[in-house]
Design a protein around this motif. Structure first.
Motif, PDB file in Angstrom:
ATOM      1  N   ARG A  12       0.805  -1.206   0.000  1.00 51.49           N
ATOM      2  CA  ARG A  12       0.000   0.000   0.000  1.00 51.49           C
ATOM      3  C   ARG A  12       0.847   1.268   0.000  1.00 51.49           C
ATOM      4  O   ARG A  12       0.316   2.374   0.098  1.00 51.49           O
ATOM      5  N   ILE A  63       2.627  11.233  -5.586  1.00 47.16           N
ATOM      6  CA  ILE A  63       1.400  11.312  -4.795  1.00 47.16           C
ATOM      7  C   ILE A  63       0.357  12.062  -5.622  1.00 47.16           C
ATOM      8  O   ILE A  63       0.458  13.252  -5.854  1.00 47.16           O
ATOM      9  N   SER A  64      -0.616  11.306  -6.104  1.00 47.56           N
ATOM     10  CA  SER A  64      -1.672  11.876  -6.945  1.00 47.56           C
ATOM     11  C   SER A  64      -1.047  12.611  -8.132  1.00 47.56           C
ATOM     12  O   SER A  64      -0.255  12.026  -8.872  1.00 47.56           O
ATOM     13  N   ARG A 180       8.401  12.336   5.847  1.00 44.29           N
ATOM     14  CA  ARG A 180       7.232  11.480   5.998  1.00 44.29           C
ATOM     15  C   ARG A 180       6.953  10.602   4.778  1.00 44.29           C
ATOM     16  O   ARG A 180       6.383   9.511   4.906  1.00 44.29           O
ATOM     17  N   LEU A 184       4.763   6.919   4.037  1.00 44.79           N
ATOM     18  CA  LEU A 184       3.369   7.273   3.784  1.00 44.79           C
ATOM     19  C   LEU A 184       2.625   6.128   3.099  1.00 44.79           C
ATOM     20  O   LEU A 184       3.104   5.554   2.122  1.00 44.79           O
ATOM     21  N   SER A 185       1.456   5.807   3.609  1.00 48.00           N
ATOM     22  CA  SER A 185       0.625   4.782   3.004  1.00 48.00           C
ATOM     23  C   SER A 185       0.030   5.286   1.699  1.00 48.00           C
ATOM     24  O   SER A 185      -0.347   6.453   1.577  1.00 48.00           O
ATOM     25  N   ASP A 187      -2.798   4.680   0.664  1.00 47.94           N
ATOM     26  CA  ASP A 187      -4.186   5.089   0.911  1.00 47.94           C
ATOM     27  C   ASP A 187      -4.293   6.567   1.245  1.00 47.94           C
ATOM     28  O   ASP A 187      -5.370   7.167   1.105  1.00 47.94           O
ATOM     29  N   ASN A 188      -3.190   7.157   1.712  1.00 51.97           N
ATOM     30  CA  ASN A 188      -3.202   8.569   2.106  1.00 51.97           C
ATOM     31  C   ASN A 188      -2.570   9.479   1.057  1.00 51.97           C
ATOM     32  O   ASN A 188      -2.388  10.669   1.303  1.00 51.97           O
ATOM     33  N   ASP A 190      -3.634  10.660  -1.953  1.00 49.07           N
ATOM     34  CA  ASP A 190      -4.464  11.761  -2.454  1.00 49.07           C
ATOM     35  C   ASP A 190      -4.631  12.853  -1.404  1.00 49.07           C
ATOM     36  O   ASP A 190      -4.561  14.053  -1.717  1.00 49.07           O
ATOM     37  N   ALA A 191      -4.853  12.449  -0.158  1.00 46.03           N
ATOM     38  CA  ALA A 191      -5.027  13.427   0.910  1.00 46.03           C
ATOM     39  C   ALA A 191      -3.748  14.236   1.112  1.00 46.03           C
ATOM     40  O   ALA A 191      -3.796  15.458   1.322  1.00 46.03           O
ATOM     41  N   ALA A 192      -2.592  13.559   1.039  1.00 47.76           N
ATOM     42  CA  ALA A 192      -1.315  14.257   1.198  1.00 47.76           C
ATOM     43  C   ALA A 192      -1.083  15.240   0.066  1.00 47.76           C
ATOM     44  O   ALA A 192      -0.587  16.357   0.274  1.00 47.76           O
TER      45      ALA A 192
END
Length: 348
Positions: A12, A63-64, A180, A184-185, A187-188, A190-192
């Motif tokens: 993940r 990330i995204s 971090r 970082l997972s 799953d996180n 998009d939020a990051a």
């Protein structure tokens, strides 16, 4: 059970790639680094012919719709020439934190200089060149539209350095982000990315506003309205000073004074039209170049060709050919890595 959980957590994790010259022969180190960084820049040695070894490391994370790099590299010269811009096709914004080192050079004709702790903004579709000592950096790459949608017009940001309180806040965040990301997972992710974009926008908005708002507040309101009218009429043959004066209810003299910090209203309209055409050349392989030019208000082929070459250093046909070549050379399933991720940012 513990091993299974560790494997699940790794599955993940956010996409990441890592490069280092440490395990390479000294004579191959700089060439290997140049191959990696050629996704963006041309680079040159500064250590002279007797300097064989070159230490460099870059960890990249996706990330995204952002790519983040954590790197350190030896002293070198960077450049973005019209030829390199054409070859990479990058229409991205880079925000870089110099944790150590610095830079000195030129951004599209403007002298730039920075040191450890500074944040630098680069428009990767515009020329630049710098000389840099050994540096330790965190960089974020994003599509131009992603940032422009949040803070507005990006004119004037190429080569800018952030040294105010908001720049310090963003620098602190980038340091924390770099620590971090390795844990970082996925799953996180998009939020990051969303949180990162919000912080970047909040910190850059005052700088962008300062650059744009050299006029009084009322003038700035009129200027933003003028830009909106221009964007909505880039394909209109009637888009000229007379049309804008009528739409804005101002005199020709006021219009010229309004756009004076942007090198004049004619040049601003010209740049916006050329930018739209350049984007279409890279994304629409079926529409003729002459048709695109005519749709954007160019009635003379030679005038359009000269203006495009003057703005970008290459011809419209070369942009179209380079884009087609990149599409032809793409592999069905490219290996993940910095260059591939940066190209993916181009296409959403």
């Amino acid at each position: 059970m513990i091993a299974d959980k560790a494997i699940a957590n790794m599955a993940r994790a956010i996409p990441a790639t890592h490069f280092s010259t440490n395990d390479l022969p000294a004579s191959d180190q700089f060439d290997a680094w140049r191959d990696i960084i050629s996704a963006i820049f041309d680079v040159g040695r500064l250590g002279g012919p007797n300097s064989d070894s070159f230490e460099a490391r870059v960890d990249a994370y996706q990330i995204s719709n952002l790519v983040v790099t954590d790197s350190n590299q030896g002293e070198q010269a960077y450049s973005l020439t019209p030829k390199r811009i054409r070859a990479t096709g990058m229409d991205l914004i880079q925000i870089g934190l110099y944790r150590s080192g610095g830079y000195r050079g030129d951004a599209n004709g403007r002298s730039i200089e920075g040191q450890a702790g500074d944040l630098q903004i680069l428009d990767l579709a515009r020329p630049m060149k710098t000389v840099e000592p050994a540096s330790d950096m965190v960089c974020i790459f994003m599509p131009r539209e992603t940032l422009q949608d949040r803070i507005g017009d990006l004119d004037g940001l190429h080569g800018a350095s952030l040294r105010d309180d908001m720049g310090g806040l963003l620098a602190d965040y980038l340091r924390l982000l770099a620590k971090r990301l390795p844990r970082l997972s996925g799953d996180n992710g998009d939020a990051a990315a969303n949180a990162t974009l919000e912080i970047i926008s909040a910190c850059l908005r005052p700088t962008a506003a300062t650059i744009r708002e050299a006029q009084a507040p009322l003038q700035n309101v009129v200027l933003q309205r003028a830009k909106q009218i221009i964007e909505g009429n880039l394909r209109s043959p009637h888009l000229n000073s007379e049309f804008l004066c009528g739409a804005l209810g101002i005199s020709r003299r006021s219009l010229y004074r309004l756009f004076e910090p942007l090198n004049g209203v004619h040049q601003y309209v010209l740049r916006r039209r050329l930018s739209q055409i350049r984007r279409a050349l890279k994304t629409n392989a079926h529409q003729g170049i002459a048709v695109l030019a005519e749709q954007h208000g160019f009635t003379c082929k030679e005038t359009f060709w000269r203006a495009f070459k003057r703005q970008y250093g290459v011809t419209p046909g070369e942009v179209r050919s380079a884009s087609l070549s990149r599409q032809k050379d793409e592999r069905p399933s490219p290996e993940p890595g910095l260059g591939v991720w940066l190209q993916q940012l181009q296409h959403g």
